[in-house]
Design a protein around this motif. Sequence first.
Motif: not given
Lengths: 332, 327
Positions: A21-26, A28-33, A321-325
């Motif tokens: 989980l640590h390795r996963l880029d947040p 990438l996860v959010v965009a893939s979801a 963007l608000l989530l991770y930008g």
Amino acid sequence: MSVPAAMPQRPRLQDRVRVLLHRLDPPLVVASACILAILFGGSLYNSSFLSPHYLLQQLQVASFLGIVATGAMLVILLGHIDLSVPWTLATGAMLATGLAGSTLGGIASIPIALAVGAAIGLVNGLGVTVLRIPSMIFTLGVNAVLQGLMVLYTGGSAPPSSAAPIVRWMSDGQLLPGIPNAILVWAAVGAFAAVLLRATPFGRTVYAIGNRERAAYLSGMKVRRVVCLSFVLAGSASALAGLLLTGYAGKAFQGMGDTYLLPAIAAVVLGGTSIVGGRGSYAGTIIGTILIVLLQSMLAVMQMPDAGRQIIYGAVIFAMLLLYGRGRSGQA
Amino acid sequence: MNRAGLRLVLRHNALPLLAGVIFAAMFGLYLALQPNGIRTDVLVTASNKGVLLALIAAAQTLPVLTGGIDLSAGAIVVLCNCLASILVNGSGLQIALGVVGVLGGGLAAGVFNALAVVVGRLQPIIATLATSTMFYGVSLLLRPSPGGDVDDDFASRLTGAWYGIPVSLILLGAVLLLVWMPFRRSLTGRGIYAVGSAEASAYMSGVKVAPAKFAAYVGAGLLSGLAGLLLTLIAESAQASAIQAGDLTLNSIAAVVIGGTSLFGGVGGIVGSVLGAFILRTIGDLLFVLKASPLWQPLFQGLILLLAVSLGALPMLRIRNRLETYR
């Protein structure tokens, strides 16, 4: 004294999941979801949304944006931005269709487009590195000049010459049955960019410049050369996308690049690349591109009126963007 | 004022002064060349077009001074254009309320941007890019097809002349003298410059960073709203056009740069941007008067734009240590 042989300790499952989980880029996860959510929502609305034909068609449309985004990402990683994308794309397309002869199905149009893009990129790079003009304003000026040149070249209307056969094949033909060639071109460009960024000194320098240009310079890196070359590559990418687009649409036309600038930047940023440079992976840009294209496509399929489409499109980018930008707190 | 003081004032305002001289020369040339002679209606037309861009450039200046940017300025103008084409008609009271409504729309858009940048901590360039798409969507919602109805009397009065002076110019003068000048000297106004010059230092020195940034984006929205109102009164119709929004934004950034405001923030001001906008407008008029072929005009405008921003790089030549040129 004998040291007891270390028991081969199996890492606990919990730890391994945590590491993963640590390795996963947040981002990438959010965009893939988000991509999965769009596909799921789309399939509820219309069952053909998940058909291979439709998905491949989307990938083909995405490949134009993806190639532009590849160049945009390289420049954004440096902490710069290339606003000359619209008319670099159109200039590459117009000159390639206009100047290439018909030898071998117009094969000359490919090197012409790449060279035109590279030349424009070189002008951008020199303006940014030698004159030290902020890239945002210099590329804006170059964009205006290119528009003027092309209005002059075409007489203000769509140029009469249409795309060469080989360009049509590159964009719409199928080397592998069922898969449009444009996707293969994107894959090639993407592989090139991924290797360039991850495995070469050039790529390391790009990240270093994006993080702190002074430090990179003081460490003996060829800052100017790398910035220049990045703009050259970005220009070539835009022109290549323009060439492919002529193959797809049949010919070059005025304003063909206008709809690529903002989505390309959005794709790069939604893919987790920092807009101030120095951080980001190419995988993210791929996912960001697909997300943007699917979002546009779904809003079109749902026959949403244009007004609602724009609002939702903007709102989704804004929300992500608000989530991770966001800038880190304290960085202000 | 003694000599040293005068020299200081000159040095601090060198770029706006230069812009003013260039504009005076260009506009003089235009007046001399244009065939109708110096008449009020010639001045009014030139003033209306110039003031429109000047207001958008003024709007753009505020976020740029903080080291940010507002890529949604053009979209806010278009939004308020559409809003005004619906609201500004009817009786006198209705028109007044309509004007308040239009400016309120610009203000609301500015507050949205400010919240995104200050509270949401988003990068201004990408945040305003996203909001500009939303603002454009709302404009389409308000006005799906071009058109609109504006009170003729009100429109012709505000875009006409008053004792030979173009009313739009008076409006711009009022904004500069009554709003910008006092604001610049206020605590928040100085805060905008401090934040753009060195945000961390400003924060450490007790400058209220968040209110200064907030004021910059809200002010930008309000001024863009005013520009949208003026656009409606000039055109007497409205159109939700993304191309127009993009053009206005780009021209506003160009005007800001030509007017001597640094895109890195902290240096410059609205007066320079207004002159920059006038210069940009006069270039178009001059090309028209000089009978440049319409096909050549976009190229000339682009080249002049590129040349103007390159001139801004001249101070780079004075830097001895190359390290200083890196971030």
